[in-house]
Design an enzyme around this catalytic site. Structure first.
Site, short mmCIF file in Angstrom:
data_model
loop_
_atom_site.label_atom_id
_atom_site.label_comp_id
_atom_site.label_asym_id
_atom_site.label_seq_id
_atom_site.Cartn_x
_atom_site.Cartn_y
_atom_site.Cartn_z
N SER A 64 37.56 36.86 38.87
CA SER A 64 38.15 36.70 40.21
C SER A 64 38.16 38.01 40.98
O SER A 64 38.08 38.02 42.20
CB SER A 64 39.55 36.10 40.11
OG SER A 64 40.52 37.04 39.76
N SER A 89 40.02 38.88 34.58
CA SER A 89 39.52 39.12 35.92
C SER A 89 39.54 40.57 36.38
O SER A 89 39.13 40.85 37.50
CB SER A 89 40.27 38.24 36.92
OG SER A 89 39.79 36.92 36.85
N LYS A 122 42.02 44.10 46.34
CA LYS A 122 41.63 42.69 46.27
C LYS A 122 42.42 41.91 47.32
O LYS A 122 43.60 42.19 47.56
CB LYS A 122 41.92 42.17 44.86
CG LYS A 122 41.45 40.77 44.55
CD LYS A 122 41.74 40.46 43.09
CE LYS A 122 41.37 39.07 42.68
NZ LYS A 122 41.67 38.81 41.24
#
Length: 607
Positions: free
Chosen positions: A197, A221, A116
């Site tokens: 997210s 998330s 990420k």
């Protein structure tokens, strides 16, 4: 696609020149490593039939074919990546060289992994959290997570898109959108939202763009994208995986966890990225999460290998407490599918105890957080906002050569206002404004955060009171349920099926369960369970701190008897459902069998 991403794709394309010409998205199933597991890939590399370089090139080519929009082919693309690592092929070659010499650094040796874009890598890639305010000079030091991956021989393939600032800027945010990366789409139906997210991590994993991907979670998330994109997500105990070098929301709740297409793959990743003991950079790696503070010490026998907990018969004899967490407010077919999942748990040998809902098995129904609790941790938002203001300033101090380097939360607010067209085309920064306005005294009551959790009238919570409330909620929730009913885990529907992305009204959550464990820092594992018209829906197994092993046993047992992921792979359709949405074909007179023809002047929206 950003200009930076276009440049990285071009660079990788040059490196891939020896490969055959690209195929279109319709050739997605020709990918030679579709759904291959870590174990299978390692076996092939150990036998000399596969190299890390070949595997890495194949993933990059698939990303080129299917992740980016193709205007000529009228293909939207998943848009799950912000950036490819220009060093990925060189790393893969080095891992192959080590293997030929007899050195294997660990179970992820030569395995491509996506991170990420809020996880620092001290290389040629950006760590932006999706914001233009962090774009410029790359991070100066690897995060502990990235360092652990490199030490274990993994190939860091690239950075995934995310909800900007990990979905913590506005109450009206759109999951999967960032100023740097644009909007990520769900590979099951490109009109659907990837959720949470860590949206790019979940979507990329589901789309077979890497063997594994890593996300971060504060509350939902990791597991929400896993649910929406039909993959496994492990949200570890806070402090099991280091947050050093990760763009923060809250040191109280943040954690880093893997997305995998199987429980086994996610378990392998957890063993590599974790910090079983203090890593020197994140105090949480030497302590315990909020729910255990003042109660229990950190275990001294934290496992280094979580694959030993895998068990195809892991549900037999298990006692599972089910909390419905608002699913009964969902569509009837969603409720029916969840009830069918409970029947599958029973068929696999588990005792299922309904803790709440219309027909609970306990009387009175169990209330998470204690009697009178509103069903959620009343202090959570205050804790996150108070933590964020200080924690993000600490992170900004680690960066150089980006607009927000050395800044404060107010610096970020000012940057967004100055770059409104790029940063705030769809939603504002009301969470940031609220956080900046908080009093700095942790014992001061904060206006807008009532003790009751409803309304706006004080008496109001202070930060320290909110911390105490969250701890109590967790103890009277997960811990008390486990003890009171002698449970191996609490089970809940993870989230509803993915909604259609809505750039006007934002996200559409009907129910979700991550808030049961997130405030206290407890672990949970999401696994695909069923689907509604092909849209995935999963269940989550919750436990107390450092119970990842038991949760992996239960999740792997469920996966072994349902095989839901295998039965429902993503199809990359423009919409899902993709049939029966235009009505029945017209019935032409005189035996005309060309049902696709329409009379002149006919339009599908005429009534």
């Amino acid at each position: 696609m950003t200009s930076r991403m276009a440049g990285r794709i071009l660079l990788i394309a040059l490196l891939l020149a020896p490969l055959a010409a690209q195929a279109g998205p319709k050739d997605k199933d020709k990918f030679p490593f579709l759904e291959w597991t870590v174990a299978k890939l390692q076996a092939e590399m150990a036998a000399g039939r596969l190299t890390s370089e070949k595997l890495t090139r194949a993933y990059i080519q698939r990303i080129q074919q299917m992740d980016q929009q193709d205007a000529d082919a009228d293909y939207l693309g998943v848009n799950s990546l912000i950036e490819l690592n220009p060093d990925a092929i060189a790393i893969a070659k080095e891992m192959d060289k080590l293997r030929r010499k007899g050195t294997v650094l660990g179970p992820l040796h030569g395995i491509p992994v996506l991170l990420k874009a809020n996880i620092d890598t001290a290389d040629n890639m950006q760590t932006t959290a999706g914001s233009l305010g962090l774009q410029g000079t790359p991070a100066l030091r690897d995060s502990t997570i990235a360092a652990n991956l490199r030490a274990g021989g993994a190939v860091i393939l690239g950075k995934t898109n995310l909800s900007e600032w990990a979905n913590f800027r506005s109450f009206g945010s759109i999951s999967g959108w960032s100023a740097v990366g644009g909007q990520t789409h769900n590979p099951y139906g490109l009109d659907r939202n990837p959720c949470g997210s860590s949206s790019g991590s979940g979507a990329a994993e589901s789309a077979n763009f890497a063997t594994l991907s890593l996300g971060t979670e504060t509350d939902g998330s990791v597991v929400c994208p896993a649910n929406a994109n039909g993959v496994v997500g492990i949200k570890p105990t806070v402090g099991l995986t280091s947050r050093a070098g990760v763009v923060p929301i809250s040191h109280t709740q943040d954690t880093v966890g893997p997305h995998g297409r199987t429980v086994a793959d996610a378990a392998v990743a957890l063993g590599v990225i974790q910090s079983p003991s203090f890593d020197g950079r994140d105090p949480a790696t030497g302590g315990v999460p909020l729910g255990w503070q003042g109660r229990f010490p950190r275990p001294t026998n934290i496992p280094t290998d979580y694959t030993k907990f895998l068990n195809a018969d892991g549900l037999r004899g298990a006692r599972l407490g089910v909390t419905r967490q608002g699913i009964d407010s969902g569509p009837a077919q969603v409720v029916a599918k969840f009830d069918a999942v409970l029947d599958e748990l029973r068929a696999a040998g588990a005792t299922v105890i309904q803790l709440d809902g219309a027909n609970p098995d306990v009387s009175p129904p169990f209330v998470f957080g204690g009697a009178g609790s509103p069903g959620f941790a009343v202090g959570e938002l205050l804790v996150l906002e108070f933590d964020f203001r200080a924690d993000v300033q600490t992170y900004f101090a680690t960066r150089k050569g980006v607009p927000l380097a050395g800044g404060t939360l107010q610096t970020g607010i000012d940057f967004n206002n100055a770059n409104m067209d790029a940063e705030m085309p769809f939603f504002n920064q009301d969470i940031w404004l609220q956080a900046e306005a908080l009093l700095t005294d942790p014992n001061a009551p904060q206006n807008g955060f009532p003790v009751s959790g409803s309304g706006t009238a004080c008496p109001c919570l202070s930060y320290n009171a909110a911390i105490a409330a969250d701890k109590t909620f967790t103890i009277l929730g997960i811990d008390q349920a486990l003890s009171m009913f002698n449970l191996d885990a609490v089970v809940a529907p993870t989230d509803g099926p993915a909604w259609s992305t809505d750039l006007v009204y934002g996200d559409h959550f009907v129910f979700g369960s991550s808030g049961l464990g997130a405030p206290g820092g407890y672990p949970y594992v999401q696994v695909p369970a069923t689907n509604i018209f092909g849209v995935p829906m999963g269940i989550t197994f919750f436990g107390t701190a450092f119970s990842e092993g038991k949760l992996i046993t239960l999740a792997s047992g469920f996966e072994a008897v349902t095989h839901e992921r295998v039965k429902n792979l993503p199809q990359f359709t423009p919409t899902i459902p993709d049939d029966h949405i235009a009505g029945e074909p017209l019935n032409f007179p005189h035996g005309n069998s060309q049902k696709s023809q329409k009379p002149d002047g006919w339009h599908p929206h005429h009534m």
